[in-house]
Design a protein around this motif. Structure first.
Motif, PDB file in Angstrom:
ATOM      1  N   VAL A   1       8.362  -1.098  -6.696  1.00 49.39           N
ATOM      2  CA  VAL A   1       9.584  -0.622  -6.468  1.00 49.39           C
ATOM      3  C   VAL A   1      10.423  -0.381  -7.688  1.00 49.39           C
ATOM      4  N   VAL A   2      10.664  -1.186  -8.660  1.00 51.14           N
ATOM      5  CA  VAL A   2      11.417  -1.165  -9.911  1.00 51.14           C
ATOM      6  C   VAL A   2      10.700  -0.064 -10.596  1.00 51.14           C
ATOM      7  N   GLU A   3       9.380   0.306 -10.552  1.00 52.68           N
ATOM      8  CA  GLU A   3       8.755   1.257 -11.628  1.00 52.68           C
ATOM      9  C   GLU A   3       9.280   2.552 -10.773  1.00 52.68           C
ATOM     10  N   ILE A   4       9.193   2.819  -9.450  1.00 49.83           N
ATOM     11  CA  ILE A   4       9.500   3.762  -8.906  1.00 49.83           C
ATOM     12  C   ILE A   4      11.078   4.243  -9.275  1.00 49.83           C
ATOM     13  N   LEU A   5      12.109   3.208  -8.875  1.00 47.53           N
ATOM     14  CA  LEU A   5      13.452   3.483  -9.490  1.00 47.53           C
ATOM     15  C   LEU A   5      13.502   3.917 -10.905  1.00 47.53           C
ATOM     16  N   LYS A   6      12.771   3.359 -11.812  1.00 48.86           N
ATOM     17  CA  LYS A   6      12.838   3.980 -13.275  1.00 48.86           C
ATOM     18  C   LYS A   6      12.277   5.257 -13.218  1.00 48.86           C
ATOM     19  N   LYS A   7      11.130   5.703 -12.741  1.00 50.82           N
ATOM     20  CA  LYS A   7      10.663   7.026 -12.571  1.00 50.82           C
ATOM     21  C   LYS A   7      11.718   8.123 -12.224  1.00 50.82           C
ATOM     22  N   LEU A   8      12.481   7.578 -11.169  1.00 51.45           N
ATOM     23  CA  LEU A   8      13.508   8.505 -10.364  1.00 51.45           C
ATOM     24  C   LEU A   8      14.724   8.365 -11.248  1.00 51.45           C
ATOM     25  N   SER A   9      14.849   7.681 -12.152  1.00 51.29           N
ATOM     26  CA  SER A   9      16.135   7.556 -13.074  1.00 51.29           C
ATOM     27  C   SER A   9      17.211   7.030 -12.002  1.00 51.29           C
ATOM     28  N   ILE A  10      16.907   5.867 -11.262  1.00 52.66           N
ATOM     29  CA  ILE A  10      17.752   5.090 -10.701  1.00 52.66           C
ATOM     30  C   ILE A  10      17.910   3.806 -11.158  1.00 52.66           C
ATOM     31  N   SER A  11      19.037   3.340 -11.394  1.00 54.11           N
ATOM     32  CA  SER A  11      19.174   2.093 -11.776  1.00 54.11           C
ATOM     33  C   SER A  11      19.252   0.996 -10.978  1.00 54.11           C
ATOM     34  N   PRO A  12      18.225   0.054 -11.350  1.00 52.40           N
ATOM     35  CA  PRO A  12      17.887  -1.077 -10.280  1.00 52.40           C
ATOM     36  C   PRO A  12      19.138  -2.037 -10.360  1.00 52.40           C
TER      37      PRO A  12
ATOM     38  N   GLY B   1       4.572   9.743  -9.940  1.00 49.52           N
ATOM     39  CA  GLY B   1       4.346   9.596 -11.273  1.00 49.52           C
ATOM     40  C   GLY B   1       4.724   8.417 -11.834  1.00 49.52           C
ATOM     41  N   ALA B   2       5.058   7.346 -11.179  1.00 48.00           N
ATOM     42  CA  ALA B   2       5.587   6.043 -11.729  1.00 48.00           C
ATOM     43  C   ALA B   2       4.377   5.214 -12.035  1.00 48.00           C
ATOM     44  N   THR B   3       4.631   4.479 -13.004  1.00 46.35           N
ATOM     45  CA  THR B   3       3.370   3.425 -13.526  1.00 46.35           C
ATOM     46  C   THR B   3       3.171   2.655 -12.138  1.00 46.35           C
ATOM     47  N   VAL B   4       2.203   2.220 -11.908  1.00 46.49           N
ATOM     48  CA  VAL B   4       1.624   1.350 -11.023  1.00 46.49           C
ATOM     49  C   VAL B   4       1.253  -0.050 -11.678  1.00 46.49           C
ATOM     50  N   PRO B   5       2.095  -0.943 -11.508  1.00 45.72           N
ATOM     51  CA  PRO B   5       1.516  -2.379 -12.160  1.00 45.72           C
ATOM     52  C   PRO B   5       0.277  -2.854 -11.661  1.00 45.72           C
ATOM     53  N   SER B   6      -0.353  -3.380 -12.596  1.00 42.59           N
ATOM     54  CA  SER B   6      -1.602  -4.085 -12.157  1.00 42.59           C
ATOM     55  C   SER B   6      -1.430  -5.167 -11.283  1.00 42.59           C
ATOM     56  N   LEU B   7      -2.030  -5.174 -10.176  1.00 38.58           N
ATOM     57  CA  LEU B   7      -1.991  -6.028  -9.071  1.00 38.58           C
ATOM     58  C   LEU B   7      -3.125  -6.902  -9.132  1.00 38.58           C
ATOM     59  N   SER B   8      -2.874  -8.186  -9.357  1.00 40.99           N
ATOM     60  CA  SER B   8      -3.802  -9.226  -9.169  1.00 40.99           C
ATOM     61  C   SER B   8      -4.044  -9.730  -7.793  1.00 40.99           C
TER      62      SER B   8
ATOM     63  N   GLU C   1       0.873  -1.262  -0.154  1.00 41.10           N
ATOM     64  CA  GLU C   1      -0.122  -0.125   0.036  1.00 41.10           C
ATOM     65  C   GLU C   1       0.947   1.173  -0.110  1.00 41.10           C
ATOM     66  N   THR C   2       2.045   1.275   0.872  1.00 44.36           N
ATOM     67  CA  THR C   2       2.741   2.352   0.991  1.00 44.36           C
ATOM     68  C   THR C   2       3.596   2.434  -0.465  1.00 44.36           C
ATOM     69  N   PHE C   3       4.103   1.511  -0.946  1.00 45.80           N
ATOM     70  CA  PHE C   3       4.828   1.609  -2.050  1.00 45.80           C
ATOM     71  C   PHE C   3       4.047   2.017  -3.381  1.00 45.80           C
ATOM     72  N   THR C   4       2.582   1.624  -3.380  1.00 42.57           N
ATOM     73  CA  THR C   4       1.782   2.136  -4.383  1.00 42.57           C
ATOM     74  C   THR C   4       1.475   3.757  -4.291  1.00 42.57           C
TER      75      THR C   4
END
Length: 172
Positions: free
Chosen positions: A127-138, A98-105, A88-91
């Motif tokens: 978390v990977v989507e947050i990293l991408k949005k912040l231009s941080i290499s996972p 402004g990161a893309t939130v993957p659909s969670l099933s 919930e916090t990560f979302t």
């Protein structure tokens, strides 16, 4: 008592995993129920640590995060509550940056450790989507080996490292 590769233990009290020993691959090693239980508890501590860091990040972004650390239920059930609170916090963080939130099933599994594993994979994707949005290499994806509890441990360590990178980037 059962014996596997020279390791003796109660057959119904052992969990088996693959490991590398002295360059030999795929040697089955008996992991006692006590060791497995200790790793579940260590995973709980990692979940709590990751939650604290995620909450600091959320607070920096003006997000209020709630939820108490569970004290009832089995250790795996308590971990599941923490995983869902973290999700919930990560979302919320992903949405805020402004990161893309993957659909969670909905996650289906009869084994609680497997269910936690599937939820942690969802958390990792957020978390990977947050990293991408912040231009941080996972970091390169870790190879997940062993039981679900072992794999969950690897995922939690990876998420913790990623959260540390996010916190540093945001000046937390």
């Amino acid at each position: 008592m059962a014996t596997l590769n020279g390791v003796t233990g109660a057959a119904n009290a052992s969990v088996f995993q693959k490991s590398k020993i002295a360059g030999v691959r795929n040697i089955a090693v008996a992991i006692s129920e006590a060791d497995q239980s200790a790793l579940v508890k260590e995973n709980r501590q990692l979940l709590i640590k990751n939650r604290a860091l995620a909450r600091k990040i959320a607070t920096k972004l003006g997000i209020t995060s709630s939820g108490e650390v569970p004290t009832s239920g089995t250790p795996l059930e308590q971990n599941q509550v923490l995983i869902l609170q973290n999700q919930e916090t990560f979302t919320a963080i992903a949405t805020k940056v402004g990161a893309t939130v993957p659909s969670l099933s909905a996650v289906e599994a009869t084994d609680p450790a497997e269910k936690n594993h599937k939820l942690l994979l969802q958390n990792k994707s957020i978390v990977v989507e947050i990293l991408k949005k912040l231009s941080i290499s996972p970091a390169p994806a870790a190879e997940l080996k062993g039981t679900f509890v072992d794999k969950n441990h690897s995922l939690l360590v990876g998420n913790g490292k990623a959260l540390a990178k996010i916190a540093a980037k945001l000046g937390v």
